[in-house]
Design a protein around this motif. Structure first.
Motif, short mmCIF file in Angstrom:
data_model
loop_
_atom_site.label_atom_id
_atom_site.label_comp_id
_atom_site.label_asym_id
_atom_site.label_seq_id
_atom_site.Cartn_x
_atom_site.Cartn_y
_atom_site.Cartn_z
N GLY A 129 0.80 -1.22 0.00
CA GLY A 129 0.00 0.00 0.00
C GLY A 129 0.83 1.27 0.00
N VAL A 130 1.91 1.27 -0.81
CA VAL A 130 2.78 2.43 -0.89
C VAL A 130 2.91 2.89 -2.34
CG1 VAL A 130 4.13 1.85 1.15
CG2 VAL A 130 4.85 1.01 -1.09
N PRO A 131 3.17 4.18 -2.56
CA PRO A 131 3.42 4.66 -3.92
C PRO A 131 4.81 4.25 -4.40
CG PRO A 131 3.61 6.47 -2.37
CD PRO A 131 3.15 5.28 -1.58
N THR A 132 5.00 4.26 -5.71
CA THR A 132 6.28 3.87 -6.29
C THR A 132 6.73 4.90 -7.33
OG1 THR A 132 5.08 2.51 -7.90
CG2 THR A 132 5.93 1.39 -5.95
N VAL A 133 8.06 4.93 -7.54
CA VAL A 133 8.66 5.83 -8.52
C VAL A 133 9.69 5.06 -9.33
CG1 VAL A 133 10.32 6.68 -6.79
CG2 VAL A 133 9.96 7.98 -8.89
N THR A 134 9.77 5.35 -10.63
CA THR A 134 10.79 4.76 -11.48
C THR A 134 11.22 5.77 -12.53
OG1 THR A 134 11.37 2.69 -12.62
CG2 THR A 134 9.32 3.76 -13.31
N ASP A 135 12.42 5.56 -13.09
CA ASP A 135 12.94 6.45 -14.13
C ASP A 135 12.39 6.04 -15.49
OD1 ASP A 135 14.98 4.98 -12.42
OD2 ASP A 135 15.99 6.91 -12.55
N ILE A 136 12.27 7.02 -16.38
CA ILE A 136 11.98 6.73 -17.77
C ILE A 136 13.05 7.38 -18.64
CG2 ILE A 136 9.50 6.47 -17.39
CD1 ILE A 136 9.14 9.29 -18.60
N HIS A 137 13.25 6.81 -19.83
CA HIS A 137 14.35 7.29 -20.68
C HIS A 137 13.90 7.67 -22.09
CE1 HIS A 137 16.24 4.86 -17.50
NE2 HIS A 137 17.23 5.72 -17.58
N THR A 138 12.74 7.19 -22.50
CA THR A 138 12.23 7.51 -23.83
C THR A 138 10.77 7.94 -23.72
OG1 THR A 138 11.38 5.28 -24.33
CG2 THR A 138 13.72 5.71 -24.82
N ASN A 139 10.28 8.59 -24.77
CA ASN A 139 8.89 9.02 -24.78
C ASN A 139 7.95 7.83 -24.59
OD1 ASN A 139 10.20 11.36 -25.45
ND2 ASN A 139 9.30 11.57 -27.49
N GLU A 140 8.29 6.70 -25.22
CA GLU A 140 7.45 5.52 -25.13
C GLU A 140 7.41 4.94 -23.71
OE1 GLU A 140 8.62 6.51 -29.07
OE2 GLU A 140 9.93 5.95 -27.37
N ASP A 141 8.50 5.12 -22.98
CA ASP A 141 8.54 4.64 -21.60
C ASP A 141 7.47 5.28 -20.73
OD1 ASP A 141 10.72 3.02 -22.09
OD2 ASP A 141 12.18 4.33 -21.09
N ALA A 142 7.12 6.54 -21.02
CA ALA A 142 6.24 7.31 -20.15
C ALA A 142 4.88 6.62 -20.00
CB ALA A 142 6.07 8.73 -20.67
N ALA A 143 4.23 6.37 -21.12
CA ALA A 143 2.90 5.75 -21.07
C ALA A 143 2.97 4.34 -20.49
CB ALA A 143 2.27 5.73 -22.46
N MET A 144 4.02 3.59 -20.84
CA MET A 144 4.16 2.23 -20.34
C MET A 144 4.33 2.22 -18.82
SD MET A 144 6.98 -0.72 -21.30
CE MET A 144 8.37 0.32 -20.85
N ALA A 145 5.29 3.00 -18.31
CA ALA A 145 5.56 3.01 -16.87
C ALA A 145 4.39 3.58 -16.08
CB ALA A 145 6.83 3.80 -16.59
N ALA A 146 3.65 4.53 -16.67
CA ALA A 146 2.52 5.14 -15.98
C ALA A 146 1.43 4.13 -15.64
CB ALA A 146 1.95 6.27 -16.84
N GLU A 147 1.43 3.00 -16.34
CA GLU A 147 0.45 1.95 -16.05
C GLU A 147 0.78 1.22 -14.75
OE1 GLU A 147 -2.36 1.16 -17.81
OE2 GLU A 147 -1.93 2.97 -18.98
N TYR A 148 2.00 1.38 -14.25
CA TYR A 148 2.47 0.59 -13.12
C TYR A 148 2.86 1.41 -11.88
CZ TYR A 148 2.90 -3.18 -16.58
OH TYR A 148 2.66 -4.12 -17.54
N VAL A 149 3.31 2.65 -12.06
CA VAL A 149 3.86 3.42 -10.94
C VAL A 149 3.12 4.75 -10.78
CG1 VAL A 149 6.13 2.37 -11.26
CG2 VAL A 149 5.64 4.59 -12.31
#
Length: 272
Positions: free
Chosen positions: A87-107
């Motif tokens: 029950g905690v929030p998470t953060v991760t780095d992104i490196h490409t424009n495509e990473d943004a939408a993908m990672a946003a589904e998880y973090v």
């Protein structure tokens, strides 16, 4: 940015700094869950608002044979499991424009690496997800220049933005923290001090970044003393064998002792 904008974040009324902490890279499920459980126990005990950090991919490696990840989807699924389990929030780095939408589904928080913070399309892609955006200050940038990076996020109608100082280049193989930059950047956004990356010693001839973990407590204490909003620390139960950035990580065994000291300093600072 009000830290209440970060989903699931706890202890926001404690008067403490908030914390982004975890391993440099997600090496596997067992290690991520082990580190998360330990950090959550400490931050709940000390009432520190906490965001679990883990990179799903390490794209900025010095050598082609350096560890870069276990697979994007696999690592992101582990981050989601940490969030759902504890029950905690998470953060991760992104490196490409495509990473943004993908990672946003998880973090919950998307982090722009320091080397990429001037990349407008990347910053805009992160902002347009509607997620909280953490902008790492480039090692080559002045604190004053970060107002333009912040404005890019705001111009996308996303008010949930913070900036993180991770040191400034000092010669070819060292970093230095200019604490004058903390209040400067607080004029633009909520400001975090990345303690462990500020102690990197990059550009080593071996192609593996060095570090000064012995100075973690010194830099962290100074950051709290000057009133930084949040602290960023990478940690691992076996830094010597971590697959990324082990040379400047804090051993997990020392985490509670350091946090206890920082909370005490923050309590004192809040009196002024």
């Amino acid at each position: 940015m009000n830290i209440h904008n970060i989903p699931q974040i706890k202890h926001t009324d404690s008067g403490n700094f908030f914390l982004l902490a975890g391993p440099c890279a997600i090496e596997g499920e067992e290690m991520a869950m082990r580190i998360a459980e330990k950090l959550i126990g400490i931050t709940d005990k000390l009432e520190i608002p906490f965001v679990f950090k883990g990179s799903f991919k390490k794209a900025n490696r010095s050598r082609i044979d350096s560890f870069s990840g276990i697979g994007d989807e696999k690592a992101l699924q582990i981050l989601r499991k940490v969030s759902e389990t504890f029950g905690v929030p998470t953060v991760t780095d992104i490196h490409t424009n495509e990473d943004a939408a993908m990672a946003a589904e998880y973090v919950d928080v998307l982090q722009i690496p320091a080397f990429l913070v001037r990349q407008t399309d990347l910053v805009v892609a992160a902002a347009n997800t509607g997620k909280v955006v953490n902008l790492k200050k480039g090692q080559f940038m002045s604190p004053e220049s970060m107002k333009h990076a912040v404005q890019k996020v705001l111009d996308c109608n996303n008010q949930s933005v913070m900036v993180t100082d991770r040191g400034t280049m000092f010669g070819y193989q060292d970093m230095i923290v200019d604490f004058r930059g903390i209040p400067t950047m607080q004029n633009y956004a909520t400001t975090v001090l990345d303690v462990t990356h500020s102690l990197q010693q990059p550009n080593q001839t071996a192609g593996v970044t060095g570090g000064r973990p012995d100075m973690i407590e010194t830099i962290a204490k100074a950051g709290i003393a000057v009133g930084v909003d949040g602290i960023f620390i990478e940690t691992h139960f076996d830094p010597a064998n971590a697959k990324s950035d082990g040379a400047n990580m804090l051993h997990l065994d020392y985490f509670e002792g350091l946090m206890t000291k920082l909370v005490a300093i923050r309590k004192t600072i809040n009196q002024f």
